[in-house]
Design an enzyme around this catalytic site. Structure first.
Site, PDB file in Angstrom:
ATOM      1  N   ARG A 172      20.435 -22.723  11.725  1.00  0.00           N
ATOM      2  CA  ARG A 172      21.532 -23.640  11.421  1.00  0.00           C
ATOM      3  C   ARG A 172      21.510 -24.207  10.000  1.00  0.00           C
ATOM      4  NH1 ARG A 172      20.801 -24.386  16.766  1.00  0.00           N
ATOM      5  NH2 ARG A 172      19.337 -26.095  16.501  1.00  0.00           N
TER       6      ARG A 172
ATOM      7  N   GLU B  41      12.527 -23.171  27.909  1.00  0.00           N
ATOM      8  CA  GLU B  41      12.892 -22.321  29.036  1.00  0.00           C
ATOM      9  C   GLU B  41      11.953 -21.126  29.179  1.00  0.00           C
ATOM     10  OE1 GLU B  41      15.111 -23.673  27.004  1.00  0.00           O
ATOM     11  OE2 GLU B  41      16.263 -24.900  28.405  1.00  0.00           O
TER      12      GLU B  41
ATOM     13  N   THR C 255      11.569 -30.801  23.711  1.00  0.00           N
ATOM     14  CA  THR C 255      11.552 -30.278  22.337  1.00  0.00           C
ATOM     15  C   THR C 255      12.751 -30.781  21.529  1.00  0.00           C
ATOM     16  OG1 THR C 255      12.635 -28.295  23.165  1.00  0.00           O
ATOM     17  CG2 THR C 255      10.251 -28.165  22.802  1.00  0.00           C
TER      18      THR C 255
ATOM     19  N   ASN D 126      15.430 -31.150  27.047  1.00  0.00           N
ATOM     20  CA  ASN D 126      15.318 -31.154  28.499  1.00  0.00           C
ATOM     21  C   ASN D 126      13.874 -31.003  28.949  1.00  0.00           C
ATOM     22  OD1 ASN D 126      16.423 -28.411  27.330  1.00  0.00           O
ATOM     23  ND2 ASN D 126      14.887 -27.939  28.885  1.00  0.00           N
TER      24      ASN D 126
ATOM     25  N   ASP E  85      19.021 -29.428  32.417  1.00  0.00           N
ATOM     26  CA  ASP E  85      19.084 -29.032  31.008  1.00  0.00           C
ATOM     27  C   ASP E  85      20.069 -29.910  30.236  1.00  0.00           C
ATOM     28  OD1 ASP E  85      18.397 -27.563  28.732  1.00  0.00           O
ATOM     29  OD2 ASP E  85      19.910 -26.035  29.072  1.00  0.00           O
TER      30      ASP E  85
ATOM     31  N   ASN F  25      27.646 -29.292  22.976  1.00  0.00           N
ATOM     32  CA  ASN F  25      26.377 -28.667  22.635  1.00  0.00           C
ATOM     33  C   ASN F  25      26.036 -28.999  21.178  1.00  0.00           C
ATOM     34  OD1 ASN F  25      24.154 -26.613  22.501  1.00  0.00           O
ATOM     35  ND2 ASN F  25      24.919 -26.185  24.558  1.00  0.00           N
ATOM     36  N   TRP F  26      25.346 -28.121  20.482  1.00  0.00           N
ATOM     37  CA  TRP F  26      24.911 -28.443  19.109  1.00  0.00           C
ATOM     38  C   TRP F  26      26.047 -28.378  18.095  1.00  0.00           C
ATOM     39  CZ3 TRP F  26      26.110 -24.419  16.022  1.00  0.00           C
ATOM     40  CH2 TRP F  26      26.211 -23.158  16.624  1.00  0.00           C
TER      41      TRP F  26
ATOM     42  N   MET G 189      15.218  -5.882  18.697  1.00  0.00           N
ATOM     43  CA  MET G 189      14.867  -5.655  20.104  1.00  0.00           C
ATOM     44  C   MET G 189      13.348  -5.567  20.226  1.00  0.00           C
ATOM     45  SD  MET G 189      15.549  -4.945  23.322  1.00  0.00           S
ATOM     46  CE  MET G 189      14.466  -4.368  24.627  1.00  0.00           C
TER      47      MET G 189
HETATM   48 CA    CA Z   1      17.479 -26.274  27.027  1.00  0.00          CA
END
Ligand code: CA
Length: 693
Positions: free
Chosen positions: A133, A195, A252, A272, A317, A404-405, A662
């Site tokens: 970001r 997560e 976090t 969360n 969350d 959200n963000w 990947m």
């Molecule tokens: Ca989360």
């Protein structure tokens, strides 16, 4: 000889003083909300208002705003950064924490700094999205946090690395995609990853000159047997039960960080629980400090000052990682130094920064997890069954959150806050979970709640841009937006709000009324917020175009609906001005995934069900909920690769495509891969049948 060098140096200084002032990016510059030429920090200045005081472009003349020039960025996938501008040079991050410095006058790239995230991450890449970001800037240095957890300082002129510090334990699934912040010769950064393993959240402040650690604050307490770091941790531990430390706890700080020059404090927006489900994490209940909270720390020492917890004992969350905006408001006739916060949980919070006391908390939309926030206690009043006590519970919002963000902005002239919101309910359940024996994952996605094995979004078109009056505690205007995952906002002194959309349109609105006054088709889904700056006295608008972030990578049909297929649509930086005359090359139209039909592949329902669990743990992070790709990675239902075991093994286990992002999943066996094949075919057949109906 020496004389000549000195005299030429002096000439250079005199020359530059005439042509343009050199900005020293320090605390004074970052606290100055009145200068509009530069964009010095993630939220523009310390206030994080994302309000540009520039007023050349106004609601009345914005119809003339046009593309001035653009930069193609073909090497990048997700572009969601907020660029910084310092004296006509732009600094932004692309994919994998690559930093680009761009001369805005000559339109030339000055340097590119590649911290080699894929190589550094290795197999850890499975939890590291390419998203970043943005950077921080302080006294001639640019600071970038890397996906794999380093904080690196780069010389702003040359792009040369000055120092690099690992901020996380690489044995654990921490990652960073947030922007660091600079204050008092310090750089602060948090991390994410709850997560994917038993993580304990923290932030660290480093010396801006050397990268040496100055202080660290843990957002949740560790194992009491190891001794608490200080009395704050002991206090927090009283709000936990069971053996939470075995699961890390979470909390976090992956996005929201605000420095407050009025009080010399840092505010953390905390995450969360790890796992989300409190019944596992803290089985005897408890608020679980400091999950889902705003925590105020002394900026010089990192010592705890106060906190306000938006979601005590969180289980959905519903993190509080969203931006915290500083604003001077007049509430009940009294001036208040306020902190504005719209976390995932759907409430809009106004907090008195001097005391940490809650002033108001009001629902932005009809969220159903809580009826209201009791202003006496400051606590939400939860709805019955919100904690999925009796099995499946349908509640609003989903884990994507109402907000959200995606950046919100505050305009001191209108007094309004502009927030991109989503209105998506979700079913939460832990039916069938062994809550007592549940073990934290290690580099696998498992939040301790059942979700995302199927692709059953309950609503696909449920988002809006809301203008909220923090003093009157009400919505002033609202514009419905297409789809979901619409990115953040910018507001300006020209009575304007700009926001990109998931469908690729960049739109300007009157800040006071929300009337649409300008629109531009960028040809690809937008995930970044726009910024405004000036060079030689001329105002520009800039935005990175590209589709990305956790919603895109995980949310299945919710983000796939826009048709921004993997590596199909161009990534760019676009620059607009009132005198622009550039033309954007045409972009391919939206392309929906076309799942392959393989009639001779007989799906075994039991094997496919095993595959669904493996997919959720290992693949969902990039390839999307229900195997429906939102465009971040190839759609596996449409890919021929999963049809052939040998090719699948080479890529998934052998890691032959790791350079493309990947990573290798070396622990997966052939029978695991077969189970994944059956699941992917099941999902492909299902989507073909759904399309027929
Ligand atoms: Ca989360």
């Amino acid at each position: 000889m020496r004389l000549r060098i000195i005299s030429s140096l002096l000439c250079g200084i005199a020359f530059s003083a005439i042509t343009h002032a050199v900005t020293v990016v320090d605390g004074k510059a970052l606290a100055d909300d009145t200068q509009g030429a530069n964009w010095l920090s993630y939220g523009r200045t310390y206030s994080e208002q994302r309000y540009s005081p520039l007023r050349q472009v106004t609601a009345d003349n914005v119809s003339k705003l046009a593309l001035d020039w653009f930069l193609d960025l073909p090497a990048h996938k997700s572009l969601l950064a907020t660029p910084l501008v310092v004296d006509g040079v732009m600094y932004f991050t692309g994919s994998y924490s690559i930093v680009i410095a761009l001369d805005l006058k000559t339109q030339k790239v000055l340097w590119t700094y590649d911290p080699q995230v894929i190589e550094a991450a290795g197999d850890r890449g499975r939890v590291i999205w390419d998203s970043n970001r943005g950077v921080a800037y302080w006294k001639g240095k640019v600071y970038v946090a890397t996906g794999d957890g380093r904080l690196n300082a780069v010389d702003a002129k040359s792009g040369t690395e000055i120092w690099s510090t690992m901020t996380v334990d690489p044995a654990k699934p921490y990652f960073i995609n947030g922007a660091p912040r600079a204050f008092n010769d310090k750089i602060i950064i948090g991390n994410g990853g709850t997560e994917w393993g038993p993580l304990r959240g923290y932030v660290t402040a480093y010396d801006a000159a050397t990268g040496k650690q100055i202080w660290r604050f843990y957002t949740v307490p560790g194992n009491p047997a190891a001794g608490f770091e200080d009395e704050t941790q002991a206090m927090a531990a009283k709000t936990w039960t069971g053996e939470w430390w075995k699961h890390g706890g979470g909390g976090t700080v992956w996005n929201g960080l605000t420095y407050d020059p009025a009080f010399n404090r840092i505010y953390l927006g905390t995450g969360n629980g790890s796992p989300w489900n409190r019944k596992i994490r803290s089985p005897g209940g408890g608020d679980n400090l400091f999950l889902c909270a705003i925590v105020a720390l002394d900026a010089d020492t990192g010592k705890y000052l106060w906190h306000y917890q938006t979601v005590p004992g969180e289980s959905w969350d519903y993190n509080s990682n969203m931006d915290m905006v500083l604003a001077d408001l007049k509430i009940d006739g009294k001036p208040v130094k306020a902190l504005l916060h719209a976390p995932k949980n759907g409430f809009f919070y106004v907090i008195d920064r001097a005391t940490g006391k809650l002033i108001s908390a009001d629902k932005l939309i009809n969220v159903t997890w809580a009826t209201h926030v009791d202003l006496k206690t400051g606590r939400p009043v939860e709805a019955p069954n919100a904690r999925y006590e009796t099995g499946e519970t349908l509640i609003n919002p989903s884990a994507l959150g109402v907000h959200n963000w995606h950046a919100m902005s505050f305009n001191p002239q209108t007094g309004l806050t502009y927030i991109p919101i989503m209105d998506i309910p979700a079913i939460f359940t832990d039916k069938g979970f062994n809550l007592v024996k549940w073990e934290s994952p290690s580099f696998q996605f498992d939040p301790g709640v059942d979700l995302m094995r199927e692709d059953v979004p309950l609503k696909l078109d449920a988002s809006a841009l809301i203008a909220w009056d923090a003093v009157k505690k009400k919505k002033v205007w609202e514009v419905k937006l297409p789809g979901v995952w619409n990115p953040g906002t910018l507001t300006t002194a020209g009575n304007l709000v700009f926001e990109g959309r998931a469908d690729g349109m960049l739109v300007g609105y009157r800040a006071d009324t929300g009337k649409e006054v300008w629109k531009f088709n960028t040809g690809v889904g937008l995930s970044a917020p726009p910024i405004s700056y000036s060079v030689d006295g001329k105002q520009y608008l800039a935005i990175l175009t590209g589709w990305g972030g956790a919603g895109v990578s995980m949310a299945g049909s919710i983000t796939a609906q826009h048709g921004w297929g993997y590596r199909v649509h161009p990534r760019r930086l676009l620059i607009f001005s009132l005198e622009g005359g550039a033309v954007l090359p045409p972009s391919p139209p939206p392309q929906m995934a076309k799942p392959l039909i393989k009639d001779d592949f007989k799906v075994d329902p039991l094997v496919a069900e095993q595959g669904s669990h493996l997919f959720l743990k290992n693949c969902v992070t990039c390839h999307g909920g229900g195997a429906v790709s939102g465009g971040y990675a190839p759609d596996l239902r449409s890919s021929p690769i999963p049809l052939f075991l040998d090719g699948l093994r080479e890529i998934v286990v052998g890691g032959v495509r790791k350079k493309a992002g990947m990573p290798a999943f070396r622990e997966l066996t052939d029978s695991d891969l077969v189970a994944l094949q059956h699941y992917i075919r099941r999902q492909a057949n299902k989507s073909i049948e759904t399309a027929k109906r």
